[in-house]
Design a protein around this motif. Structure first.
Motif, mmCIF file in Angstrom:
data_model
loop_
_atom_site.group_PDB
_atom_site.id
_atom_site.type_symbol
_atom_site.label_atom_id
_atom_site.label_comp_id
_atom_site.label_asym_id
_atom_site.label_seq_id
_atom_site.Cartn_x
_atom_site.Cartn_y
_atom_site.Cartn_z
ATOM 1 N N ILE A 93 0.844 -1.194 0.000
ATOM 2 C CA ILE A 93 0.000 0.000 0.000
ATOM 3 C C ILE A 93 0.881 1.247 0.000
ATOM 4 O O ILE A 93 1.868 1.312 0.732
ATOM 5 C CB ILE A 93 -0.912 0.041 1.240
ATOM 6 N N GLY A 108 -3.490 4.721 -1.208
ATOM 7 C CA GLY A 108 -3.945 4.009 -2.381
ATOM 8 C C GLY A 108 -4.765 2.795 -1.977
ATOM 9 O O GLY A 108 -4.898 2.467 -0.795
ATOM 10 N N GLU A 109 -5.306 2.120 -2.997
ATOM 11 C CA GLU A 109 -6.177 0.974 -2.730
ATOM 12 C C GLU A 109 -5.379 -0.287 -2.438
ATOM 13 O O GLU A 109 -5.948 -1.300 -2.036
ATOM 14 C CB GLU A 109 -7.099 0.698 -3.932
ATOM 15 N N GLY A 110 -4.093 -0.249 -2.652
ATOM 16 C CA GLY A 110 -3.264 -1.412 -2.391
ATOM 17 C C GLY A 110 -3.049 -2.263 -3.626
ATOM 18 O O GLY A 110 -3.858 -2.256 -4.565
ATOM 19 N N GLN B 42 -8.897 -3.826 0.522
ATOM 20 C CA GLN B 42 -8.947 -2.422 0.127
ATOM 21 C C GLN B 42 -7.840 -1.628 0.804
ATOM 22 O O GLN B 42 -7.148 -2.124 1.697
ATOM 23 C CB GLN B 42 -10.302 -1.821 0.534
ATOM 24 N N GLY B 43 -7.714 -0.391 0.356
ATOM 25 C CA GLY B 43 -6.781 0.511 1.000
ATOM 26 C C GLY B 43 -7.372 1.061 2.278
ATOM 27 O O GLY B 43 -8.350 0.539 2.804
ATOM 28 N N LEU B 44 -6.782 2.124 2.784
ATOM 29 C CA LEU B 44 -7.218 2.692 4.051
ATOM 30 C C LEU B 44 -7.989 3.986 3.846
ATOM 31 O O LEU B 44 -7.653 4.796 2.987
ATOM 32 C CB LEU B 44 -6.004 2.998 4.934
#
Lengths: 116, 114
Positions: A93, A108-110, B42-44
């Motif tokens: 991430i 970011g969304e990873g 998902q991201g954070l």
């Protein structure tokens, strides 16, 4: 709100190959970006700080030759996992810090990397 | 050394019940504190942050957190939990101040019972 995009969202590669992950700030400039690694059901561990136009600063224990970071512009940082091995499989991430007096941080969304 | 501890790895609450997620930090100066939420894969997303001023901080989605210097805590609360709140919650402290570099706690998984 500000958007940080990572690409690819997921990638599968063979052991020994290199994989590049991009982190882009889509609607703001970021002089500083950060790369984190997250193992399943664990927390995020900071790997390195990516500074535009200069070398990245790596955290203790992170191999700089293994995880190459390039921050060539104010909107793009890349993480290249070189000679990937199965133990490099993880969720990566990034976060980007807005280049203004707010210094706001966006994630970011990873990117999920699986090394076979 | 700076660190963040989230004592509860997993919490289950009933929908509509109140919620409190605990966070303790170790930091020499005035900390910059954050709560993030992460849905699976998902991201954070930032829920709220504390830099200075009022120690009770309001965030998005009805969350709030209170900074208590004497207890080195920054607990997250919500008066009534919704099923959509089920996720992983991370408390973080800004390393070196407001540099953007964060140290995260281990995370708390929130499960919501119908």
């Amino acid at each position: 709100g500000a958007v940080v995009s990572q690409h690819p969202s997921w990638v599968i590669c063979k052991s020994g190959t290199s994989v590049k992950i991009e982190c882009r700030s889509l609607d703001f400039q970021a002089t500083t970006m950060f790369w984190y690694r997250q193992f399943p059901k664990q927390s995020l561990m900071l790997m390195a700080t990516s500074n535009e136009g200069s070398k990245a600063t790596y955290e203790q224990g992170v191999e700089k030759d293994k995880f190459l970071i390039n921050h060539a512009s104010l909107t793009l940082s890349t993480l290249t996992v070189t000679s990937a091995h199965p133990e490099d499989s993880s969720f990566y991430i990034c976060s980007a810090r807005r280049q203004d007096n707010t210094g706001e941080l966006f994630f970011g969304e990873g990117s999920r990397l699986t090394v076979l | 050394a700076q660190s963040v501890t989230q004592p509860d790895i997993h919490i289950t609450v009933s929908e509509g019940a109140s919620l409190e997620l605990r966070c303790n930090y170790s930091y020499g100066a005035t900390p910059y504190l954050f709560w993030y939420v992460q849905s699976p894969g998902q991201g954070l997303q930032l829920l709220l942050k504390y830099f200075s001023g009022d120690t009770l901080v309001q965030g998005i989605k009805g969350f709030e957190a209170e900074f208590k210097r004497s207890q080195s805590s920054f607990n997250l609360r919500k008066p009534s939990v919704h099923w959509s709140d089920a996720a992983e919650y991370f408390c973080a402290v800004g390393a070196g101040g407001n540099t953007g570099k964060l140290i995260f706690g281990q995370g708390t998984t929130l499960q919501v019972k119908p």
